[in-house]
Scaffold this motif. Sequence first.
Motif, PDB file in Angstrom:
ATOM      1  N   ASN A  29       0.830  -1.215   0.000  1.00 61.06           N
ATOM      2  CA  ASN A  29       0.000   0.000   0.000  1.00 61.06           C
ATOM      3  C   ASN A  29       0.860   1.257   0.000  1.00 61.06           C
TER       4      ASN A  29
ATOM      5  N   GLU B 141       2.420   1.773  -3.339  1.00 66.90           N
ATOM      6  CA  GLU B 141       1.436   2.247  -4.315  1.00 66.90           C
ATOM      7  C   GLU B 141       1.334   3.780  -4.273  1.00 66.90           C
ATOM      8  N   VAL B 142       1.133   4.291  -3.052  1.00 73.74           N
ATOM      9  CA  VAL B 142       0.935   5.740  -2.894  1.00 73.74           C
ATOM     10  C   VAL B 142       2.211   6.499  -3.240  1.00 73.74           C
TER      11      VAL B 142
ATOM     12  N   ASP C  50       2.953   6.415  -7.056  1.00 73.12           N
ATOM     13  CA  ASP C  50       1.977   7.247  -7.764  1.00 73.12           C
ATOM     14  C   ASP C  50       2.282   8.738  -7.588  1.00 73.12           C
TER      15      ASP C  50
ATOM     16  N   GLY D 107       3.088  11.471 -10.570  1.00 66.61           N
ATOM     17  CA  GLY D 107       2.420  12.772 -10.731  1.00 66.61           C
ATOM     18  C   GLY D 107       3.425  13.906 -10.825  1.00 66.61           C
TER      19      GLY D 107
ATOM     20  N   ILE E  46       5.381  13.815 -14.201  1.00 66.88           N
ATOM     21  CA  ILE E  46       4.593  14.316 -15.340  1.00 66.88           C
ATOM     22  C   ILE E  46       4.491  15.840 -15.268  1.00 66.88           C
ATOM     23  N   ALA E  47       4.241  16.363 -14.064  1.00 64.18           N
ATOM     24  CA  ALA E  47       4.076  17.820 -13.924  1.00 64.18           C
ATOM     25  C   ALA E  47       5.378  18.560 -14.202  1.00 64.18           C
TER      26      ALA E  47
ATOM     27  N   LEU F 235       2.065   6.578 -17.343  1.00 63.55           N
ATOM     28  CA  LEU F 235       0.623   6.341 -17.254  1.00 63.55           C
ATOM     29  C   LEU F 235       0.325   4.854 -17.058  1.00 63.55           C
TER      30      LEU F 235
ATOM     31  N   SER G 296       1.114   3.863 -13.481  1.00 67.01           N
ATOM     32  CA  SER G 296       0.088   4.389 -12.586  1.00 67.01           C
ATOM     33  C   SER G 296      -1.127   3.459 -12.546  1.00 67.01           C
ATOM     34  N   LYS G 297      -1.525   2.951 -13.705  1.00 68.63           N
ATOM     35  CA  LYS G 297      -2.650   2.008 -13.743  1.00 68.63           C
ATOM     36  C   LYS G 297      -2.255   0.644 -13.161  1.00 68.63           C
TER      37      LYS G 297
ATOM     38  N   LEU H 103      -0.157  -0.009 -10.886  1.00 69.73           N
ATOM     39  CA  LEU H 103      -0.063   0.086  -9.421  1.00 69.73           C
ATOM     40  C   LEU H 103      -1.372  -0.343  -8.774  1.00 69.73           C
ATOM     41  N   THR H 104      -2.491   0.160  -9.366  1.00 66.65           N
ATOM     42  CA  THR H 104      -3.799  -0.161  -8.806  1.00 66.65           C
ATOM     43  C   THR H 104      -4.047  -1.665  -8.855  1.00 66.65           C
TER      44      THR H 104
ATOM     45  N   GLU I 267      -1.704  -3.501  -6.377  1.00 66.35           N
ATOM     46  CA  GLU I 267      -2.132  -3.340  -4.980  1.00 66.35           C
ATOM     47  C   GLU I 267      -3.321  -4.247  -4.693  1.00 66.35           C
TER      48      GLU I 267
ATOM     49  N   PRO J 268      -0.405  19.795 -18.929  1.00 62.38           N
ATOM     50  CA  PRO J 268      -1.065  20.478 -17.812  1.00 62.38           C
ATOM     51  C   PRO J 268      -0.326  20.202 -16.504  1.00 62.38           C
ATOM     52  N   THR J 269      -0.514  21.090 -15.527  1.00 63.63           N
ATOM     53  CA  THR J 269       0.060  20.883 -14.203  1.00 63.63           C
ATOM     54  C   THR J 269      -1.037  21.114 -13.167  1.00 63.63           C
ATOM     55  N   ALA J 270      -0.655  20.956 -11.913  1.00 66.87           N
ATOM     56  CA  ALA J 270      -1.547  21.244 -10.781  1.00 66.87           C
ATOM     57  C   ALA J 270      -2.930  20.617 -10.948  1.00 66.87           C
TER      58      ALA J 270
ATOM     59  N   LEU K 273      -3.880  18.705 -14.195  1.00 67.50           N
ATOM     60  CA  LEU K 273      -3.233  17.400 -14.295  1.00 67.50           C
ATOM     61  C   LEU K 273      -3.899  16.408 -13.333  1.00 67.50           C
TER      62      LEU K 273
ATOM     63  N   LEU L 240      -5.429  12.799 -14.313  1.00 67.33           N
ATOM     64  CA  LEU L 240      -4.926  11.563 -13.705  1.00 67.33           C
ATOM     65  C   LEU L 240      -6.024  10.882 -12.885  1.00 67.33           C
TER      66      LEU L 240
ATOM     67  N   LYS M 122      -7.832   7.059 -13.544  1.00 60.96           N
ATOM     68  CA  LYS M 122      -8.006   5.974 -12.552  1.00 60.96           C
ATOM     69  C   LYS M 122      -9.480   5.643 -12.338  1.00 60.96           C
TER      70      LYS M 122
ATOM     71  N   TYR N 228      -8.521  13.566  -3.867  1.00 60.27           N
ATOM     72  CA  TYR N 228      -7.175  13.849  -4.390  1.00 60.27           C
ATOM     73  C   TYR N 228      -7.230  14.964  -5.436  1.00 60.27           C
TER      74      TYR N 228
ATOM     75  N   ASP O 187      -3.386  12.226  -1.247  1.00 62.01           N
ATOM     76  CA  ASP O 187      -3.775  10.853  -1.557  1.00 62.01           C
ATOM     77  C   ASP O 187      -4.299  10.196  -0.283  1.00 62.01           C
TER      78      ASP O 187
ATOM     79  N   ARG P  26      -5.788   7.219   0.020  1.00 65.91           N
ATOM     80  CA  ARG P  26      -5.915   5.760   0.037  1.00 65.91           C
ATOM     81  C   ARG P  26      -5.233   5.185   1.276  1.00 65.91           C
ATOM     82  N   HIS P  27      -5.850   4.190   1.860  1.00 69.01           N
ATOM     83  CA  HIS P  27      -5.264   3.415   2.969  1.00 69.01           C
ATOM     84  C   HIS P  27      -5.099   4.208   4.264  1.00 69.01           C
TER      85      HIS P  27
END
Lengths: 240, 240
Positions: free
Chosen positions: A57, A60-61, A64, A68, A71-72, A85, A88-89, A91-92, A95, B76-78, B81, B85, B89, B211, B217, B219-220
């Motif tokens: 877990n 994963e976070v 990811d 992000g 990419i930014a 990309l 990122s998929k 990972l889900t 997990e 794109p950013t922020a 983006l 993303l 998901k 998110y 994030d 998750r978990h």
Amino acid sequence: MTEHTNKQFSAELENVRSSFLQMGGLVEAMIGEAMNVLVNKEVTLADTVHDREKEVNRLEVEIDERIGLLIARNQPTAVDLRLLLSVSKMLTDMERCGDEADKIAKMARRMHEAGGQYIPAVELRHISTQVTNMIRNVLDAFAREDPIHAATVVRNDKEVDKEWKASLRHLITYMMEDPRTISRSIDLIFIARSLERIGDHAKNMAERVIYMVHGDDVRHIGVKATERVARGEPLVKQGD
Amino acid sequence: MTEHTNKQFSAELENVRSSFLQMGGLVEAMIGEAMNVLVNKEVTLADTVHDREKEVNRLEVEIDERIGLLIARNQPTAVDLRLLLSVSKMLTDMERCGDEADKIAKMARRMHEAGGQYIPAVELRHISTQVTNMIRNVLDAFAREDPIHAATVVRNDKEVDKEWKASLRHLITYMMEDPRTISRSIDLIFIARSLERIGDHAKNMAERVIYMVHGDDVRHIGVKATERVARGEPLVKQGD
């Protein structure tokens, strides 16, 4: 990009890749350990699996978040963007494989702690070997960027689905013959289902590896069309 | 970016957003229709659900492709983006909800076609109402960019998990009392399981909405911490 930024970006991509492989290695180990709880009554391994699940877990976070940021900041395109990309998929899916392994270990421990007689688990052992191989193969295909190898995982999933259905029929027959086994058999059905789900996730990840390499999205097009795309033939949408 | 590019990019973001909402609307309808196959024996609706499932698959691939292109071209950013993303998901979760609805419709049709007596499905109906509301609420939360509303979906998932366990116990008791109902009850267990899975996916999507808005994030980290983050408090990692 300056040469320095470029080098650093490459190193960071490599880091994402290797962290994902590390996460996959954990999940692969978890499936084996969970099955050891079931088959060899090594109930203490259920705690090991649960600890690893927390680590999965966390990875994963963490991965990811790095994706992000990359990419930014670096605004990658083409194959670099597809790698990020795709991971990122994946990972889900990875997990969720860890979750399933954790569920298997917990159910198996509960079954043993409740005592009770032996139930033939040979089919489950067989399915678990198959899905463990699928996880290993999808990690290999990812590491080697090998779409053909990934396509074998997509095909294997068909086999696992068949075996899951066979084991379900078997367990239902078993319950009908001896209703005292109903509770245990339901647990075994859920274990089989979890293994089958791991197979599904491995297939999803394999499809992402093919996308990563070729840029074609092979979801929902069927095994044969997926194999053609994996070989580099043009994408023609049709189920099979 | 020139003003023109900027305008076009905004229009394309809006397009991604509305296509995802359209996909979600289809899935919401599918769950209702699948339950109508089960509860009201409207077996022909299973074909409708299956047709919609194909459309949902098509939308998944199409929207994901647009997201990849937008990231590559517009860098794109922020928050932009994060929107892209997050939707990427959420597409996966939404598509799997569609799969589960399709499975429910198929199983329900098979049960009716095999004939057989009535089985009380009141709990299933209740769970299906809950998960349909979760899907609707997560779509609302996404459309309104409302993390607090999204957090209610995360909390609802706990309730659905409890109800799924209760309905499982109920169905096991039913089987034990009358082993002739084993086959049917297994089908109903899988239907309940599919509904519970839809709840899980709604929860995952709700976490992505949080998110998207806050950049944290969740998750978990557990429901309570999620609710704090949704209210805009800083992210403190701990389960609950």
